[in-house]
Design a protein around this motif. Structure first.
Motif, PDB file in Angstrom:
ATOM      1  N   ASP A 112       0.742  -1.036   0.074  1.00 15.05           N
ATOM      2  CA  ASP A 112      -0.552  -0.497   0.352  1.00 15.05           C
ATOM      3  C   ASP A 112       0.635   1.385  -0.471  1.00 15.05           C
ATOM      4  O   ASP A 112       1.490   1.419   0.837  1.00 15.05           O
ATOM      5  N   GLU A 113       0.536   2.224  -0.922  1.00 12.37           N
ATOM      6  CA  GLU A 113       1.228   3.735  -1.037  1.00 12.37           C
ATOM      7  C   GLU A 113       1.159   4.462   0.193  1.00 12.37           C
ATOM      8  O   GLU A 113       2.509   4.788   0.941  1.00 12.37           O
ATOM      9  N   ASN A 114       0.717   3.976   1.128  1.00 10.69           N
ATOM     10  CA  ASN A 114       0.104   4.506   2.900  1.00 10.69           C
ATOM     11  C   ASN A 114       1.164   3.679   3.623  1.00 10.69           C
ATOM     12  O   ASN A 114       1.014   3.953   4.586  1.00 10.69           O
ATOM     13  N   SER A 115       1.651   2.920   3.556  1.00 10.47           N
ATOM     14  CA  SER A 115       2.376   1.636   4.677  1.00 10.47           C
ATOM     15  C   SER A 115       3.493   2.370   5.214  1.00 10.47           C
ATOM     16  O   SER A 115       3.663   3.714   4.395  1.00 10.47           O
TER      17      SER A 115
ATOM     18  N   ASP B 200       5.337  -2.597   6.279  1.00 11.78           N
ATOM     19  CA  ASP B 200       6.249  -3.680   5.452  1.00 11.78           C
ATOM     20  C   ASP B 200       7.446  -4.802   5.699  1.00 11.78           C
ATOM     21  O   ASP B 200       7.732  -5.597   4.945  1.00 11.78           O
ATOM     22  N   SER B 201       8.419  -4.023   6.934  1.00  8.36           N
ATOM     23  CA  SER B 201       8.928  -5.826   7.510  1.00  8.36           C
ATOM     24  C   SER B 201       7.935  -6.885   7.975  1.00  8.36           C
ATOM     25  O   SER B 201       8.694  -7.406   9.060  1.00  8.36           O
ATOM     26  N   CYS B 202       6.746  -6.331   8.878  1.00 10.86           N
ATOM     27  CA  CYS B 202       6.257  -7.124   9.653  1.00 10.86           C
ATOM     28  C   CYS B 202       5.195  -8.364   8.997  1.00 10.86           C
ATOM     29  O   CYS B 202       4.490  -7.575   7.926  1.00 10.86           O
ATOM     30  N   LEU B 203       5.488  -9.583   8.995  1.00 14.03           N
ATOM     31  CA  LEU B 203       5.108 -10.670   8.439  1.00 14.03           C
ATOM     32  C   LEU B 203       3.518 -10.532   9.091  1.00 14.03           C
ATOM     33  O   LEU B 203       3.077 -11.222  10.060  1.00 14.03           O
TER      34      LEU B 203
ATOM     35  N   GLY C  96       1.574  -3.873   5.676  1.00 12.20           N
ATOM     36  CA  GLY C  96       1.987  -3.559   4.476  1.00 12.20           C
ATOM     37  C   GLY C  96       1.349  -3.787   3.046  1.00 12.20           C
ATOM     38  O   GLY C  96       1.011  -2.921   2.476  1.00 12.20           O
ATOM     39  N   GLY C  97       0.561  -4.259   2.837  1.00 10.10           N
ATOM     40  CA  GLY C  97       0.244  -5.330   1.755  1.00 10.10           C
ATOM     41  C   GLY C  97       1.241  -5.776   0.575  1.00 10.10           C
ATOM     42  O   GLY C  97       0.868  -6.358  -0.258  1.00 10.10           O
ATOM     43  N   LEU C  98       2.367  -5.248   0.448  1.00 10.99           N
ATOM     44  CA  LEU C  98       2.959  -6.769   0.455  1.00 10.99           C
ATOM     45  C   LEU C  98       2.428  -8.308   0.327  1.00 10.99           C
ATOM     46  O   LEU C  98       2.454  -8.399   1.241  1.00 10.99           O
TER      47      LEU C  98
END
Length: 140
Positions: A77-80, A85-88, A123-125
């Protein structure tokens, strides 16, 4: 697909050599290395600095995906935030024949022969990989 771990609790926890590894709470994803000439993808985690993380926890993990035949990354997500982003969030084995179901998840401890592995980050990744073997290396 051959693996040396199982997915536990249908979330982001692995069992490796009779040790539970909580990738969601106790580890931060720090990167991906794609070694194209040998078709290997390494996903790397480091131990979180939170006071809830036990002193006996591994300090560094690498999930080595060998003989990769499919690799897809779905952007975050562009707002993450970097923390997101580092949290599974979840990890699952999933039939490669159902790749179009991007957000789908199956509670499955071990892979079937033609499964992918899917990593869902807060974060959506998303990272989706099909390979012959995944080997977890854990370092103290």
């Amino acid at each position: 697909m051959e693996v040396n771990f199982t997915i536990k609790n249908n979330t982001a926890a692995l069992n490796f050599k009779d040790t539970n590894i909580d990738l969601h709470n106790n580890f931060n994803f720090v990167g991906l290395d794609y070694q194209l000439p040998i078709r290997e993808i390494h996903l790397k985690w480091v131990k979180s600095k939170g006071d809830w993380v036990g002193p006996d926890e591994f300090s560094f993990l690498i999930l080595k995906h060998r003989d990769v035949t499919f690799f897809k990354v779905i952007e975050q997500d562009e707002n993450s935030t970097p923390d997101d982003d580092s949290c599974l969030g979840e990890i699952t084995f999933f039939p490669s024949s159902a790749r179009d179901f991007i957000d789908s998840y199956l509670p499955q401890e071990k892979p079937n022969e033609n499964d992918d592995i899917k990593y869902f980050f807060e974060g959506g990744l998303q990272i989706i990989i099909h390979c012959k073997q995944i080997h977890l290396d854990a370092y103290k």
